[in-house]
Motif scaffolding. Structure first.
Motif, PDB file in Angstrom:
ATOM      1  N   ILE A   1       0.839  -1.203   0.000  1.00 48.93           N
ATOM      2  CA  ILE A   1       0.000   0.000   0.000  1.00 48.93           C
ATOM      3  C   ILE A   1       0.879   1.260   0.000  1.00 48.93           C
ATOM      4  O   ILE A   1       0.656   2.192  -0.776  1.00 48.93           O
ATOM      5  CB  ILE A   1      -0.973  -0.014   1.202  1.00 48.93           C
ATOM      6  N   GLU A   2       1.892   1.240   0.844  1.00 46.35           N
ATOM      7  CA  GLU A   2       2.782   2.429   0.911  1.00 46.35           C
ATOM      8  C   GLU A   2       3.483   2.667  -0.419  1.00 46.35           C
ATOM      9  O   GLU A   2       3.602   3.797  -0.890  1.00 46.35           O
ATOM     10  CB  GLU A   2       3.836   2.244   2.022  1.00 46.35           C
ATOM     11  N   PHE A   3       3.924   1.589  -1.045  1.00 45.04           N
ATOM     12  CA  PHE A   3       4.629   1.741  -2.325  1.00 45.04           C
ATOM     13  C   PHE A   3       3.667   2.236  -3.415  1.00 45.04           C
ATOM     14  O   PHE A   3       4.010   3.126  -4.205  1.00 45.04           O
ATOM     15  CB  PHE A   3       5.286   0.413  -2.739  1.00 45.04           C
ATOM     16  N   THR A   4       2.474   1.679  -3.433  1.00 45.65           N
ATOM     17  CA  THR A   4       1.491   2.097  -4.455  1.00 45.65           C
ATOM     18  C   THR A   4       1.168   3.580  -4.300  1.00 45.65           C
ATOM     19  O   THR A   4       0.996   4.298  -5.289  1.00 45.65           O
ATOM     20  CB  THR A   4       0.199   1.254  -4.342  1.00 45.65           C
ATOM     21  N   ASP A   5       1.111   4.014  -3.056  1.00 43.31           N
ATOM     22  CA  ASP A   5       0.823   5.428  -2.790  1.00 43.31           C
ATOM     23  C   ASP A   5       1.887   6.347  -3.416  1.00 43.31           C
ATOM     24  O   ASP A   5       1.570   7.431  -3.894  1.00 43.31           O
ATOM     25  CB  ASP A   5       0.744   5.633  -1.269  1.00 43.31           C
TER      26      ASP A   5
ATOM     27  N   ILE B   1       1.426   5.652 -13.006  1.00 44.08           N
ATOM     28  CA  ILE B   1       1.292   4.334 -13.649  1.00 44.08           C
ATOM     29  C   ILE B   1      -0.129   4.150 -14.199  1.00 44.08           C
ATOM     30  O   ILE B   1      -1.051   4.877 -13.827  1.00 44.08           O
ATOM     31  CB  ILE B   1       1.601   3.178 -12.661  1.00 44.08           C
ATOM     32  N   GLY B   2      -0.258   3.140 -15.081  1.00 42.14           N
ATOM     33  CA  GLY B   2      -1.580   2.864 -15.666  1.00 42.14           C
ATOM     34  C   GLY B   2      -2.355   1.816 -14.909  1.00 42.14           C
ATOM     35  O   GLY B   2      -3.566   1.686 -15.073  1.00 42.14           O
ATOM     36  N   GLY B   3      -1.668   1.037 -14.072  1.00 40.82           N
ATOM     37  CA  GLY B   3      -2.360  -0.007 -13.318  1.00 40.82           C
ATOM     38  C   GLY B   3      -1.393  -0.768 -12.443  1.00 40.82           C
ATOM     39  O   GLY B   3      -0.177  -0.562 -12.497  1.00 40.82           O
ATOM     40  N   ILE B   4      -1.962  -1.664 -11.610  1.00 37.60           N
ATOM     41  CA  ILE B   4      -1.103  -2.463 -10.738  1.00 37.60           C
ATOM     42  C   ILE B   4      -1.297  -3.944 -11.045  1.00 37.60           C
ATOM     43  O   ILE B   4      -2.407  -4.381 -11.369  1.00 37.60           O
ATOM     44  CB  ILE B   4      -1.376  -2.199  -9.239  1.00 37.60           C
ATOM     45  N   LYS B   5      -0.211  -4.681 -10.946  1.00 38.96           N
ATOM     46  CA  LYS B   5      -0.284  -6.121 -11.145  1.00 38.96           C
ATOM     47  C   LYS B   5      -0.010  -6.813  -9.817  1.00 38.96           C
ATOM     48  O   LYS B   5       1.033  -6.599  -9.198  1.00 38.96           O
ATOM     49  CB  LYS B   5       0.729  -6.582 -12.194  1.00 38.96           C
ATOM     50  N   LEU B   6      -0.980  -7.587  -9.369  1.00 37.54           N
ATOM     51  CA  LEU B   6      -0.809  -8.345  -8.125  1.00 37.54           C
ATOM     52  C   LEU B   6      -0.645  -9.805  -8.499  1.00 37.54           C
ATOM     53  O   LEU B   6      -1.465 -10.367  -9.240  1.00 37.54           O
ATOM     54  CB  LEU B   6      -2.037  -8.157  -7.226  1.00 37.54           C
TER      55      LEU B   6
ATOM     56  N   ALA C   1      -8.811 -10.513   0.426  1.00 38.77           N
ATOM     57  CA  ALA C   1      -8.973  -9.302   1.251  1.00 38.77           C
ATOM     58  C   ALA C   1      -7.891  -8.280   0.925  1.00 38.77           C
ATOM     59  O   ALA C   1      -8.132  -7.062   0.928  1.00 38.77           O
ATOM     60  CB  ALA C   1      -8.927  -9.674   2.731  1.00 38.77           C
ATOM     61  N   GLY C   2      -6.691  -8.768   0.640  1.00 44.76           N
ATOM     62  CA  GLY C   2      -5.587  -7.875   0.276  1.00 44.76           C
ATOM     63  C   GLY C   2      -5.869  -7.162  -1.042  1.00 44.76           C
ATOM     64  O   GLY C   2      -5.607  -5.967  -1.182  1.00 44.76           O
TER      65      GLY C   2
ATOM     66  N   LEU D   1      -6.381  -2.877  -2.072  1.00 39.50           N
ATOM     67  CA  LEU D   1      -5.669  -2.109  -3.104  1.00 39.50           C
ATOM     68  C   LEU D   1      -6.637  -1.365  -4.032  1.00 39.50           C
ATOM     69  O   LEU D   1      -6.221  -0.506  -4.800  1.00 39.50           O
ATOM     70  CB  LEU D   1      -4.782  -3.060  -3.915  1.00 39.50           C
ATOM     71  N   LYS D   2      -7.918  -1.706  -3.938  1.00 37.91           N
ATOM     72  CA  LYS D   2      -8.902  -1.070  -4.818  1.00 37.91           C
ATOM     73  C   LYS D   2      -9.050   0.417  -4.539  1.00 37.91           C
ATOM     74  O   LYS D   2      -9.523   1.170  -5.370  1.00 37.91           O
ATOM     75  CB  LYS D   2     -10.263  -1.762  -4.678  1.00 37.91           C
ATOM     76  N   LYS D   3      -8.667   0.829  -3.323  1.00 36.13           N
ATOM     77  CA  LYS D   3      -8.853   2.238  -2.952  1.00 36.13           C
ATOM     78  C   LYS D   3      -8.069   3.175  -3.866  1.00 36.13           C
ATOM     79  O   LYS D   3      -8.377   4.364  -3.960  1.00 36.13           O
ATOM     80  CB  LYS D   3      -8.484   2.470  -1.490  1.00 36.13           C
ATOM     81  N   PHE D   4      -7.066   2.672  -4.559  1.00 39.04           N
ATOM     82  CA  PHE D   4      -6.275   3.532  -5.446  1.00 39.04           C
ATOM     83  C   PHE D   4      -6.975   3.800  -6.785  1.00 39.04           C
ATOM     84  O   PHE D   4      -6.512   4.610  -7.572  1.00 39.04           O
ATOM     85  CB  PHE D   4      -4.886   2.925  -5.687  1.00 39.04           C
TER      86      PHE D   4
END
Ligand code: C5P
Length: 232
Positions: free
Chosen positions: A20-24, A30-35, A46-47, A51-54
């Motif tokens: 979460i801290e890194f995504t912030d 960026i255009g999106g995140i890959k989990l 749940a994790g 991450l959806k809050k971004f």
């Protein structure tokens, strides 16, 4: 298209707070995140929800690979999370792919062709007398026939696939490295700009960003490399 939209950062962390801290830090660049599996094995559905809050597109890279019944029931569970993209292995075969494509709703199904950490020697070791390009082309043709929305491929095969298959096919390329930087375990790697020029629609980039002390600076260098090759 904004150049940053091409960049999906592979958040290969185990710790949720660190993710979460890194995504912030990088969220606006960026255009999106890959989990992927590392994150999911530690934090589960749940994790992903956290991450959806971004409000960034979520690429859930679970690389599913099992018999059709098991994969279909797993996908049904995963679809409750409504990821924008979900990966399954094309080598899981036609029936598995067709069953998943029947139930996918709004999630784009992305088929993994040949891992970018593998090369011809790895194919030979399991008795496959094909070149990487032949193997990837066969898998992608099967995937398209079975209804996948896109494929994951090495940037070195992107040009061939873009010529051979529909313009609508989403071409996701990991194994991206800025010139003269560490390859880590990637073997069939290319620069961001060349990958886009070859026809890639989405760059998955992990360690060059996540292991950097200045991740935003690296992302800007990635965008500069793309701009130099294709123009903004
Ligand atoms: O750190 P790096 O940029 O090498 O990360 C690449 C990401 O792309 C990793 O999360 C890895 O799981 C994923 N990936 C890959 N090769 C594939 C499919 C996915 O490297 N064929």
């Amino acid at each position: 298209m904004n150049l940053k939209d091409y960049i999906f950062c592979a958040l290969d962390f185990s710790d949720l707070n660190q993710t979460i801290e890194f995504t912030d830090i990088i969220k606006n660049d960026i255009g999106g995140i890959k989990l992927g599996l590392e994150f999911f094995a530690s934090n589960g559905p749940a994790g992903v929800e956290k991450l959806k809050k971004f409000k960034l597109p979520i690429f859930l890279d679970l690389k599913l690979h099992d018999i059709p019944n098991t994969v279909t029931n797993t996908v049904k569970n995963i679809l409750k999370l409504q990821p924008d993209y979900l990966t399954i292995h094309l080598s899981g075969g036609r029936k598995m792919l067709e069953e998943v494509n029947k139930i996918k709703k709004n999630t784009k199904i992305i088929g993994v062709s040949m891992l970018t950490s593998l090369d011809k020697k790895d194919l030979e070791e399991i008795g496959l007398e094909l070149t990487e390009k032949e193997y990837v082309k066969n898998l992608v043709a099967l995937g398209i026939d079975a209804g996948v929305d896109g494929v994951v491929t090495s940037p070195s095969e992107a040009e061939l696939l873009r010529k051979e298959f529909s313009k609508k096919l989403i071409l996701v390329t990991p194994g991206i490295r800025l010139p003269n930087t560490d390859l880590n375990d990637q073997k069939r790697s290319q620069s961001p700009g060349l990958a886009i020029k070859s026809g890639s629609s989405m760059l998955v980039i992990g360690r060059p960003i996540t292991k950097s002390a200045k991740p935003v600076k690296i992302i800007k260098l990635i965008m500069k490399d793309i701009e130099e090759k294709i123009g903004s």
